[in-house]
Design a protein around this motif. Structure first.
Motif, short mmCIF file in Angstrom:
data_model
loop_
_atom_site.label_atom_id
_atom_site.label_comp_id
_atom_site.label_asym_id
_atom_site.label_seq_id
_atom_site.Cartn_x
_atom_site.Cartn_y
_atom_site.Cartn_z
N SER A 144 -23.18 20.56 -2.53
CA SER A 144 -23.01 22.65 -2.58
C SER A 144 -21.34 22.94 -1.64
O SER A 144 -20.89 23.90 -2.29
CB SER A 144 -24.19 22.68 -1.21
N GLU A 145 -21.05 22.26 -1.24
CA GLU A 145 -19.76 22.75 -0.63
C GLU A 145 -18.59 22.46 -1.69
O GLU A 145 -17.29 23.20 -1.79
CB GLU A 145 -18.86 22.28 0.43
N GLN A 146 -18.60 21.32 -2.04
CA GLN A 146 -17.16 20.91 -3.52
C GLN A 146 -18.02 22.11 -4.61
O GLN A 146 -17.30 23.00 -5.32
CB GLN A 146 -17.95 19.56 -3.72
N ILE A 147 -19.18 22.53 -4.97
CA ILE A 147 -19.45 22.96 -6.19
C ILE A 147 -18.84 24.49 -5.61
O ILE A 147 -18.27 25.81 -6.96
CB ILE A 147 -20.95 23.33 -6.85
N ILE A 148 -19.07 24.42 -4.52
CA ILE A 148 -18.82 25.92 -3.68
C ILE A 148 -17.13 26.76 -3.90
O ILE A 148 -17.21 27.40 -4.65
CB ILE A 148 -19.25 26.57 -2.61
N GLU A 149 -16.73 25.43 -4.02
CA GLU A 149 -14.97 25.54 -3.79
C GLU A 149 -14.77 25.66 -5.00
O GLU A 149 -13.64 26.51 -5.76
CB GLU A 149 -14.76 24.01 -2.76
N GLN A 150 -15.30 24.50 -5.97
CA GLN A 150 -14.98 24.47 -7.38
C GLN A 150 -14.86 25.71 -8.30
O GLN A 150 -14.33 26.41 -9.21
CB GLN A 150 -15.45 23.54 -7.95
N PHE A 151 -16.27 26.21 -7.67
CA PHE A 151 -16.18 27.09 -9.03
C PHE A 151 -15.59 28.35 -8.63
O PHE A 151 -14.95 29.19 -9.46
CB PHE A 151 -18.25 27.73 -8.48
N PHE B 274 -20.02 45.90 -9.88
CA PHE B 274 -20.35 45.40 -9.36
C PHE B 274 -19.54 43.25 -8.93
O PHE B 274 -18.38 43.12 -10.35
CB PHE B 274 -21.28 44.05 -10.80
N PRO B 275 -19.78 43.27 -7.86
CA PRO B 275 -18.16 41.86 -7.67
C PRO B 275 -18.07 40.73 -8.92
O PRO B 275 -19.32 41.06 -9.90
CB PRO B 275 -18.71 41.41 -6.65
N LEU B 276 -16.90 40.01 -8.55
CA LEU B 276 -16.63 38.98 -9.90
C LEU B 276 -18.06 38.43 -9.43
O LEU B 276 -18.77 37.93 -8.31
CB LEU B 276 -15.69 38.45 -9.74
N MET B 277 -18.55 36.88 -10.53
CA MET B 277 -19.63 36.09 -10.63
C MET B 277 -19.44 35.18 -9.18
O MET B 277 -17.90 34.77 -8.71
CB MET B 277 -19.99 35.29 -11.60
N THR B 278 -20.61 35.09 -7.94
CA THR B 278 -20.16 34.22 -7.07
C THR B 278 -21.24 32.75 -7.29
O THR B 278 -22.53 32.99 -8.60
CB THR B 278 -20.30 34.55 -5.51
N ILE B 279 -21.82 32.11 -6.55
CA ILE B 279 -23.09 31.09 -6.67
C ILE B 279 -23.58 30.58 -5.13
O ILE B 279 -22.76 30.72 -4.37
CB ILE B 279 -22.62 29.24 -7.39
N SER B 280 -25.37 30.99 -6.01
CA SER B 280 -26.31 30.94 -4.52
C SER B 280 -26.83 29.42 -4.32
O SER B 280 -26.98 29.10 -5.86
CB SER B 280 -26.63 32.19 -4.47
N ILE B 281 -26.82 29.06 -4.30
CA ILE B 281 -27.39 27.60 -3.90
C ILE B 281 -28.35 26.99 -3.32
O ILE B 281 -27.91 27.66 -1.50
CB ILE B 281 -25.92 26.27 -3.68
N ALA B 282 -29.79 26.83 -3.32
CA ALA B 282 -31.35 26.79 -1.83
C ALA B 282 -30.68 24.44 -1.86
O ALA B 282 -31.25 24.57 -3.06
CB ALA B 282 -31.57 27.49 -2.87
N VAL B 283 -30.90 25.02 -1.07
CA VAL B 283 -30.93 23.19 -0.77
C VAL B 283 -32.12 23.30 0.26
O VAL B 283 -32.33 23.69 1.08
CB VAL B 283 -30.00 23.44 0.88
N ILE B 284 -33.39 22.65 -0.44
CA ILE B 284 -34.18 21.85 0.29
C ILE B 284 -34.25 21.14 0.44
O ILE B 284 -34.55 19.63 -0.33
CB ILE B 284 -36.00 21.96 -1.42
N PHE B 285 -35.27 20.41 1.38
CA PHE B 285 -35.01 18.22 1.97
C PHE B 285 -36.83 18.53 1.36
O PHE B 285 -37.01 19.30 2.21
CB PHE B 285 -34.73 18.26 2.97
N LYS B 286 -37.21 17.44 1.06
CA LYS B 286 -37.79 16.89 0.39
C LYS B 286 -39.26 16.42 1.66
O LYS B 286 -38.53 15.95 2.62
CB LYS B 286 -37.95 16.28 -0.10
N SER B 287 -39.85 17.32 2.05
CA SER B 287 -40.96 16.93 3.15
C SER B 287 -42.15 17.17 2.64
O SER B 287 -42.80 16.15 2.77
CB SER B 287 -40.24 17.46 4.49
N GLY C 119 -20.52 36.95 -1.87
CA GLY C 119 -20.02 35.63 -2.10
C GLY C 119 -20.86 34.32 -2.37
O GLY C 119 -22.12 34.72 -2.31
N SER C 120 -20.47 32.96 -2.43
CA SER C 120 -20.72 31.85 -3.11
C SER C 120 -21.47 31.04 -1.42
O SER C 120 -20.16 31.60 -0.30
CB SER C 120 -20.31 31.14 -3.34
N ASN C 121 -22.49 30.75 -1.38
CA ASN C 121 -23.06 30.29 -0.16
C ASN C 121 -23.94 29.31 -0.60
O ASN C 121 -25.14 28.89 -2.17
CB ASN C 121 -23.61 31.52 0.48
N TYR C 122 -24.74 28.50 0.31
CA TYR C 122 -25.67 27.93 0.03
C TYR C 122 -26.42 27.39 1.48
O TYR C 122 -25.85 28.32 2.38
CB TYR C 122 -25.36 25.93 0.07
#
Length: 584
Positions: free
Chosen positions: A502-509, A539-552, A576-579
């Motif tokens: 998630s951190e790498q994707i946000i940084e590079q995007f 509208f702001p420039l594009m950002t990315i949102s990431i939902a992190v779901i751990f299987k349980s 902004g971009s977040n996870y």
């Protein structure tokens, strides 16, 4: 003083040879698929606490004193003796100078009688030839190697990647193993050029039916990257240092290897429909090597559908005879009378295509099409654990290849060529059913619709393809990437990778998305468009949102997707971009 030192070294060396004062240490070579032992490389050391303890100096002095043969013979004898005493398992890799392999004395050291003394079969011995040694008279050397291959010995080319001659030797003698030089392995986890080279060598090895061994693995990161690249075997200090005793492979090391191999990127379809060639093979009647040609003809006459016969010796495949090859031999005025009472091994074809039952169908198809035109339509033989298993015809192979390609294409997103919803659903179900620890990343672009409205759908497609390529660069091939549709993507990976991904994707995007805007829009930081109610809005420039779901606790893919949608909605409300990680 110097002369006295030289005389002392020569005396020490001569005494070492005379007293057979050589110690053998063993370094294990293991599978990078499951941690299973392939065998050991035998390494020689001179007398302890002397200059000859270092193997490089030991062999350097042997060459200087013109006693290389004597030293190599002693080292090999000690290696066989020690391996026998320690009850070593698997193959034994012995270093050999290529220029002495044709020496009659060398051959005497590897007769059946000599090996039986140490309870070794020829197929357990691997001659390890370094590419650094100049091979004089290559034609004669190739004939010598072929001789040992016929005796079931195996050949490894050492130090591949350290010089310029190795690939020539490989194509000339077609070894069973290629050992990658440790300089190529060092810090490969952070060197893209080394990774590219090793990946290319793996592809070459797959097509050439050669196994790759990576030498000098010293860190966990190097090991994981080599697994990622598809290297089959490995050895090095991280696995185990050379020892005079044989120790078991560490449990924690096996666990690392198993975990790294757990998830495969496109396993969804392949697990539902196994694409190994063994699944389409059929058993063909086998004949012994002493079967008469007349009996073979009768067998084929009785069944006109038989493409040929496989010849085995104690269930080990040694040759084939196709219908066309048999007819060619016995046709003509004297063909039948010349061959009908001869044994089949006299006319069988020993240069046939043989693959393991687990080889992917697409790889077998490539190998089949690389054959000479006169062998192009010969059947392919299949083995399991080195024993005869069955055959597959070229027609069956090509039909199945086309079926697989069509099935895969049907379920891939046409724009990004990533798995679509059918494969995503299968992958999520596998994740739920598995006992392993997985995480799921749901990715969504923010402000993608306004961008499409202002810049057009073609530019929007370019953004989606850019994100797909970015994900492929960041995410390991062993993990799963899917394209749900529109600007929604999904990643399934082992749980410990989810936050770093998630951190790498946000940084590079964030670092690359501005290239899809005009300079003016980048400078102001927004674009004007109509909102969902038809009113003008900034509208702001594009950002990315990431939902992190751990299987349980999820019981179905529907529950999992519902949780992902909820967390993603919360994440998109943040600037902004977040996870955002789901609260279990």
């Amino acid at each position: 003083m110097i002369r006295l030192k030289e005389e002392h070294l020569r005396e020490l060396f001569n005494r070492t040879i005379k007293n057979e004062d050589i110690q053998t240490v063993f370094q294990p070579i293991i599978s990078l698929k499951d941690g299973e032992l392939l065998g050991y490389e035998a390494l020689s050391r001179g007398p302890s606490n002397t200059p000859l303890q270092n193997p490089e100096k030991l062999f350097s002095y042997a060459m200087e004193y013109d006693q290389l043969w004597e030293l190599e013979f002693l080292c090999r004898a000690k290696a066989l003796e020690s391996a026998h005493m320690l009850h070593s398992q698997g193959k034994l890799f012995l270093n050999v100078n290529p220029n002495i392999m044709s020496d009659p004395k060398f051959r005497q050291g590897f007769t059946r009688e000599y090996l039986s003394r140490y309870k070794f079969e020829a197929n357990k011995i691997v001659f390890e030839i370094t590419e650094k040694e100049a091979v004089s008279k290559l034609f004669h050397f190739k004939k010598t190697v072929d001789h040992y291959k016929e005796q079931l010995y195996q050949i490894a080319i050492d130090d591949v990647g350290s010089g310029y001659s190795g690939l020539n030797i490989i194509t000339d003698i077609h070894p069973h193993f290629m050992k990658l030089d440790m300089k190529l392995i060092r810090q490969i986890d952070s060197d893209a050029i080394k990774q590219s080279l090793v990946k290319s060598l793996c592809e070459f090895a797959d097509l050439s039916q050669i196994s790759i061994i990576a030498e000098g693995i010293e860190t966990k990161e190097e090991l994981c990257k080599l697994i990622d690249l598809g290297v089959e075997y490995g050895q090095g200090y991280f696995i185990q240092k050379p020892k005079s005793v044989l120790l078991p492979i560490r449990d924690d090391l096996v666990e690392i290897i198993v975990v790294e191999n757990k998830c495969k990127r496109y396993i969804s379809l392949n697990r539902k429909t196994d694409t190994s060639v063994g699944n389409i093979s059929t058993p063909l009647p086998t004949l012994g090597v002493t079967t008469l040609v007349d009996e073979v003809k009768s067998t084929m006459d009785q069944d006109s559908t038989l493409p040929g016969c496989c010849i085995v010796d104690q269930n080990r495949l040694v040759g084939v005879i196709t219908r066309n090859q048999l007819h060619y031999k016995i046709s003509g005025t004297y063909g039948y009378s010349l061959y009908n009472k001869r044994k089949i091994h006299e006319i069988m074809d020993t240069n046939f295509l043989q693959v393991d039952r687990n080889t992917p169908i697409h790889m077998v198809a490539k190998l089949a099409m690389m054959r000479d035109s006169n062998r192009l339509y010969d059947f392919i033989t299949i083995t399991k654990d080195g024993q005869y298993y069955g055959i597959v015809t070229v027609k069956e192979l090509l039909e199945k290849s086309m079926e697989i390609e069509i099935n895969v294409a049907k379920h891939m997103n046409p724009l990004t060529e990533l798995p679509g919803n059918v494969l995503i659903e299968q992958q999520l179900q596998l994740c739920i059913d598995s006992t392993d620890r997985y995480g799921i990343l749901y990715l969504d672009l923010d402000n993608f619709k306004p961008y499409n409205d202002v810049y057009g759908f073609e530019n929007g497609d370019q953004v989606l393809m850019h994100l797909a390529h970015l994900l492929e660069e960041i995410v390991s091939p062993h993990d799963f990437i899917g394209h749900i549709g529109g600007d929604d993507f999904i990643i399934v990976a082992s749980s410990e990778k989810c936050v770093p991904y998630s951190e790498q994707i946000i940084e590079q995007f964030d670092a690359t998305i501005t290239r899809f805007y005009t300079q003016d829009d980048v400078e102001v930081g927004w674009i004007g468009s109509k909102n969902r109610h038809g009113k003008d809005e900034l509208f702001p420039l594009m950002t990315i949102s990431i939902a992190v779901i751990f299987k349980s606790h999820f019981q179905s893919t529907y529950e999992l997707a519902k949780e992902g949608s909820k967390v993603k909605k919360q994440c998109k409300q943040m600037a902004g971009s977040n996870y955002l990680i789901s609260k279990e």
